[in-house]
Design an enzyme around this catalytic site. Structure first.
Site, mmCIF file in Angstrom:
data_model
loop_
_atom_site.group_PDB
_atom_site.id
_atom_site.type_symbol
_atom_site.label_atom_id
_atom_site.label_comp_id
_atom_site.label_asym_id
_atom_site.label_seq_id
_atom_site.Cartn_x
_atom_site.Cartn_y
_atom_site.Cartn_z
ATOM 1 N N SER A 145 0.812 -1.217 0.000
ATOM 2 C CA SER A 145 0.000 0.000 0.000
ATOM 3 C C SER A 145 0.846 1.269 0.000
ATOM 4 O O SER A 145 1.999 1.279 0.421
ATOM 5 C CB SER A 145 -0.909 0.031 1.233
ATOM 6 O OG SER A 145 -1.674 -1.136 1.302
HETATM 7 N N1 SAM Z 1 -0.898 -4.270 4.140
HETATM 8 C C1 SAM Z 1 -0.191 -4.707 2.972
HETATM 9 C C2 SAM Z 1 1.173 -4.061 2.871
HETATM 10 O O1 SAM Z 1 1.507 -3.228 3.661
HETATM 11 O O2 SAM Z 1 1.889 -4.453 1.950
HETATM 12 C C3 SAM Z 1 -0.932 -4.499 1.685
HETATM 13 C C4 SAM Z 1 -2.061 -5.384 1.552
HETATM 14 S S1 SAM Z 1 -2.723 -5.562 -0.043
HETATM 15 C C5 SAM Z 1 -3.332 -4.012 -0.454
HETATM 16 C C6 SAM Z 1 -4.142 -6.508 0.398
HETATM 17 C C7 SAM Z 1 -3.861 -7.927 0.751
HETATM 18 O O3 SAM Z 1 -5.037 -8.510 1.273
HETATM 19 C C8 SAM Z 1 -3.443 -8.798 -0.404
HETATM 20 O O4 SAM Z 1 -2.191 -9.335 -0.173
HETATM 21 C C9 SAM Z 1 -4.527 -9.854 -0.486
HETATM 22 O O5 SAM Z 1 -4.018 -11.114 -0.875
HETATM 23 C C10 SAM Z 1 -5.028 -9.887 0.932
HETATM 24 N N2 SAM Z 1 -6.370 -10.429 1.156
HETATM 25 C C11 SAM Z 1 -7.493 -10.256 0.434
HETATM 26 N N3 SAM Z 1 -8.519 -10.925 1.012
HETATM 27 C C12 SAM Z 1 -8.030 -11.504 2.139
HETATM 28 C C13 SAM Z 1 -8.593 -12.300 3.167
HETATM 29 N N4 SAM Z 1 -9.892 -12.657 3.184
HETATM 30 N N5 SAM Z 1 -7.788 -12.733 4.150
HETATM 31 C C14 SAM Z 1 -6.501 -12.405 4.174
HETATM 32 N N6 SAM Z 1 -5.910 -11.656 3.221
HETATM 33 C C15 SAM Z 1 -6.677 -11.211 2.223
#
Ligand code: SAM
Length: 663
Positions: free
Chosen positions: A62
Site C-alpha cells: 500500500s
Molecule cells: N498491508 C499490505 C502491505 O503493507 O503491503 C498491503 C495489503 S494488499 C493491499 C491486500 C492484501 O489482502 C493482499 O495481499 C490480499 O491477498 C489480501 N487479502 C485479500 N482478502 C483476504 C482475506 N480474506 N484474508 C486475508 N488476506 C486477504
C-alpha cells in the site's frame, strides 16, 4: 544494501507530515521501518515515492500515506493487541509492530505470508505473528483486539471482526461494491453489543476475498488493483493529487519539476509582482534546469536594456560604458529585491564555474517599457562601431526625444502631429540594424544582437504607446506579441537546442484563451503564443497563494508598500487550494483526468500586479479562468510574504557590492 534513510525521513516529513498525519508514534515507526525491505527486488529505489507498488500474486504494497492514515484512524497505541487482515508485503504490520505490543496478521496467499514472515525475522521484529487463511473470520484465539485494520475492501464490515473487538476497540475497513470507489469505514465497539460508525471518505482498494468478504467468482471487477485514495470533494481531490514541496534549498524542491525538463520552454508564473516565495521557487527551479538540464536562457518580464546590464554582469562581460543603472523605473522592487539579487549572484557564479567547458546561461528581458534605455543602447553601440550610422540613428530617433521620459503622453501627440514620420523613422532604423546583423553574422555577436533587439524594441514601443491611447486589447497584444517574439529571437540566437526558463506574471504565461482576457477581451499572451508555436514542448506553470503580505503600490508610479493580502475568496481557485490543507505543493494538472475536468470549470482566480487594491479586490484583482486549461501545473504556497527591496534605506544583507543593483 542501499542507504535510503534520508529518503525515508523525507517521505515521512513531506508525504505524511505535510499531508496532515500527526500521530507521533506512527510517524516515528514509519521513520524506522525500512520500506525498501518490503518491496520486490528491483523496486527498492521507488520505495519512498508515495505510491503503491506491485508485489507477488498480483497484489500491492500500500501507499505509505494510506497506511499512515488507516493506522491513525485505528488509533493504535503502545500496549495494544492488533489484528491486520491482508498482510501483503508485511509493511503495514511491521509499522504497527513498532508502536503496539503485539500484531497478528492474516494473508490468504501462503507465498506472501511466508515472505513476510521471513522479512520480520530478518529485521528482528519478534512481536508479529503471521497466519495463512481467510482473515474475514478473524483470529478468535487471540481476540479481543484493540484495533483491527483490514487492507482490502469488502461488502461490509465482517461480523466476526466486529465481535473480536474489545469494548472501545476500532475496526478500520474499506467497504462498498463499486470496484472504482469504496468508503473507508471506522467501526468502534462502544459496548457489549453496541457499535458506532464513521465514514472517512472515498478510497480504492483490492478486494477482500473470503467467507465474509467477496466470493472469488463474484468479486467486483477491479479496474486497477491499486489502493489509492479517491476522495470526493474538490479540495480533497486536490489534496490527493498534490505533491507536497520541500524547502527551497532542498534539492528535492526543484527535483519535483524535472518532469518538465525536456521542454523547450518552461514558463514560470507568479500571482503578484511582489511575493518572495514566487521568486525563490522560480530561482530554485531555474537553477536546476540550468545545472542539470542544459537550459541556457532565463527570459524575464523586465525591460531589455536593464536585463542586458545584468546579463553582462552574470557573464563576466563588464558593464557597458554609457549604460544607466538598471531597474530605476517604477516598479523598482520587481527586480531590485533580495531574492532576484541572490539568483543573479548564483547565475554569475555558475557561469564563472562552467565557462571553460559549457555555454553560459544568459539573462534577458522581454518587456518594452524602457524605450529611452533602448535608444541609448543602440546609439552607444553604433557610436563605437560606426559613427556615421550613429548619426543617422540619432536623427531618426530624434522625433521620439520629447517623449522619451514620459512615453505614455506620446499617444496623444501622435494623433495630432505627423507621427507617421516617427513610425517610419524607427522602423527604418530597425530594418537597418537587422540588415547589419545579417551582414555582420558571426562578428560582434552579443553586442550586435543586443543592439538589434533594442532597435526592435523601440519600433514595438513606438506602436505600443501610440495604440495605448485607444485603450482596448491592441496595446496589450502588441506588448505580449513583442515579448513572445523576443523569446523566439533569443532562442534562435542561442542555437537550435537552446532551452529557456521564462519568468513572468500568471497573466502573461497562463494560456489567455482560457481566461477572461482571451474569452471576453480577445487578448493574447506569451503562454498562448508559446503553446501555439511549441505545442507540448512548452510547459505553462502557474503560481498561487491564499494570504500573507505583498510588495505593491496603490497607484501607478506610487510608493512601494507592504500590504496584507486578503484571504482568498470562497468562490476562487485559491480557496480550493487553501482548503486542500497542504502548505506548499505542486499540482500536475496533466495527471488525473477527473481532477483536470473539475478544474476546467471556470472560477475566479486572483491576479495581483504591481498595484494592489484590497478595498476593491473583487473588481480589481479577480478574473474568470479555467485553471486546468490555462496551466499545465500549478504551484501553491498557502501563506506568502513580500519581497525585500534593495535600495536606499533598504540595506540588503549579504549582497555583494559588485552586484549591479548595488547602491
Ligand atoms: N498491508 C499490505 C502491505 O503493507 O503491503 C498491503 C495489503 S494488499 C493491499 C491486500 C492484501 O489482502 C493482499 O495481499 C490480499 O491477498 C489480501 N487479502 C485479500 N482478502 C483476504 C482475506 N480474506 N484474508 C486475508 N488476506 C486477504
Amino acid at each position: 544494501m542501499l542507504d535510503l534513510s534520508r529518503e525515508r525521513r523525507r517521505m515521512v516529513d513531506v508525504h505524511l507530515g505535510r499531508r496532515g498525519i500527526r500521530d507521533r508514534e506512527i510517524l516515528a515507526a514509519m521513520r524506522e521501518v525500512p520500506r525498501e525491505a518490503f518491496v520486490d527486488p528491483g523496486y527498492e529505489e521507488f520505495a519512498y515515492e508515495d505510491g503503491p507498488l506491485p508485489i507477488a500474486e498480483g497484489q500491492t504494497i500500500s501507499q505509505p500515506y494510506i497506511v499512515a492514515f488507516m493506522l491513525e484512524m485505528a488509533q493504535i497505541r503502545p500496549g495494544d493487541q492488533v489484528l491486520e487482515v491482508g498482510t501483503g508485503s508485511g509493511y503495514a504490520a511491521a509499522v504497527m509492530s513498532r508502536v503496539v505490543d503485539h500484531v497478528y496478521t492474516i494473508e490468504r496467499h501462503a507465498a506472501l505470508a511466508e515472505v513476510a514472515r521471513r522479512r520480520f525475522q530478518n529485521l528482528g521484529y519478534g512481536n508479529i505473528e503471521v497466519r495463512t487463511g481467510d482473515g474475514t473470520r478473524g483470529w478468535p484465539e487471540a481476540a479481543p483486539f484493540d484495533a483491527i485494520v483490514v487492507a482490502a475492501s469488502g461488502p461490509g464490515a465482517p461480523l466476526a471482526l466486529q465481535q473480536q473487538l474489545d469494548v472501545g476497540g476500532r475496526l478500520v475497513i474499506p467497504v462498498g461494491d463499486d470496484p472504482d470507489e469504496q468508503r473507508l469505514l471506522k467501526v468502534t465497539r462502544t459496548g457489549a453489543s453496541t457499535y458506532s460508525e464513521e465514514d472517512f471518505g472515498g478510497v480504492r482498494f483490492v478486494p477482500l476475498i473470503g467467507e465474509q468478504g467477496w466470493r472469488e467468482e463474484s468479486r467486483p471487477r477491479i479496474a486497477r488493483t491499486i489502493p489509492l485514495a479517491r476522495p470526493h470533494s474538490l479540495p480533497e481531490m486536490i489534496a490527493a493529487a498534490a505533491e507536497p514541496l520541500l524547502d527551497f534549498d532542498d534539492p528535492g524542491f526543484a527535483e519535483a519539476f524535472d518532469r518538465f525538463a525536456d521542454r523547450r520552454v518552461v514558463l514560470l508564473g507568479e500571482a503578484s509582482h511582489g511575493t518572495s516565495e514566487f521568486y525563490r521557487a522560480r530561482a530554485a527551479i531555474t537553477r536546476r534546469l540550468i545545472e542539470r538540464h542544459g537550459f541556457t536562457i532565463v527570459a524575464v518580464e523586465a525591460d531589455w536594456p536593464d536585463a542586458a546590464a545584468i546579463d553582462r554582469y552574470v557573464r563576466g562581460r563588464g558593464a557597458s560604458p554609457g549604460a544607466a543603472r538598471p531597474f530605476q523605473r517604477f516598479p523598482t522592487w520587481m527586480w531590485r529585491n533580495t531574492d532576484a539579487a541572490a539568483f543573479v549572484e548564483w547565475l554569475r557564479e555558475h557561469n564563472d564555474r562552467v565557462k571553460a567547458f559549457q555555454p553560459q546561461a544568459g539573462f534577458y528581458g522581454l518587456d518594452i517599457y524602457n524605450m529611452r534605455g533602448s535608444i541609448a543602447a543602440v546609439l552607444d553601440y553604433l557610436d563605437r562601431v560606426d559613427p556615421e550610422a550613429a548619426r543617422v540613428a540619432r536623427e531618426r530617433y530624434g522625433c521620439l526625444t520629447p517623449w522619451q521620459t514620459e512615453p505614455s503622453t506620446y499617444a496623444r501627440a501622435a494623433l495630432t502631429k505627423g507621427y507617421r514620420e516617427c513610425e517610419e523613422a524607427v522602423l527604418e532604423q530597425c530594418r537597418d540594424m537587422l540588415a547589419r546583423q545579417l551582414d555582420h553574422a558571426g562578428q560582434d555577436g552579443e553586442d550586435l544582437f543586443d543592439a538589434a533587439q533594442n532597435a526592435r524594441l523601440i519600433a514595438s514601443a513606438e506602436r505600443y504607446y501610440r495604440t495605448m491611447y485607444y485603450g482596448g486589447s491592441q496595446s496589450w497584444n502588441l506588448r505580449d506579441t513583442h515579448m513572445f517574439e523576443t523569446l523566439e529571437h533569443i532562442l534562435d540566437a542561442r542555437g537550435p537546442n537552446a532551452k529557456a526558463a521564462v519568468w513572468a506574471h500568471n497573466s502573461h504565461i497562463g494560456d489567455a484563451r482560457y481566461t477572461e482576457m482571451g474569452i471576453s477581451r480577445e487578448e493574447v499572451n506569451i503562454g498562448q503564443l508559446c503553446r501555439q508555436r511549441f505545442g507540448d514542448a512548452a510547459a505553462l506553470i502557474g503560481f498561487g497563494t491564499h494570504a500573507g503580505t505583498v510588495a505593491a503600490a496603490t497607484d501607478w508610479d506610487g510608493e512601494m508598500e507592504i500590504k496584507s493580502v486578503r484571504p482568498s475568496r470562497e468562490d476562487s481557485y485559491e480557496r480550493l487550494c487553501h482548503d486542500a490543507g497542504i502548505d506548499r505543493f505542486l499540482l500536475d494538472l496533466g495527471r488525473d483526468p477527473k481532477l483536470r475536468d473539475r478544474l476546467t470549470e471556470r472560477r475566479l482566480e486572483r491576479f495581483i500586479g504591481v498595484i494592489y487594491r484590497p478595498e476593491t479586490e473583487l473588481h480589481s484583482h479577480y478574473a474568470d479562468a479555467s485553471l486546468a486549461r490555462q496551466f499545465d501545473a500549478f504551484v501553491w504556497f498557502d501563506e506568502t510574504s513580500a519581497v525585500t527591496p534593495l535600495g536606499p534605506g533598504h540595506a540588503a544583507e549579504g549582497v555583494p557590492e559588485t552586484y549591479p543593483f548595488g547602491v
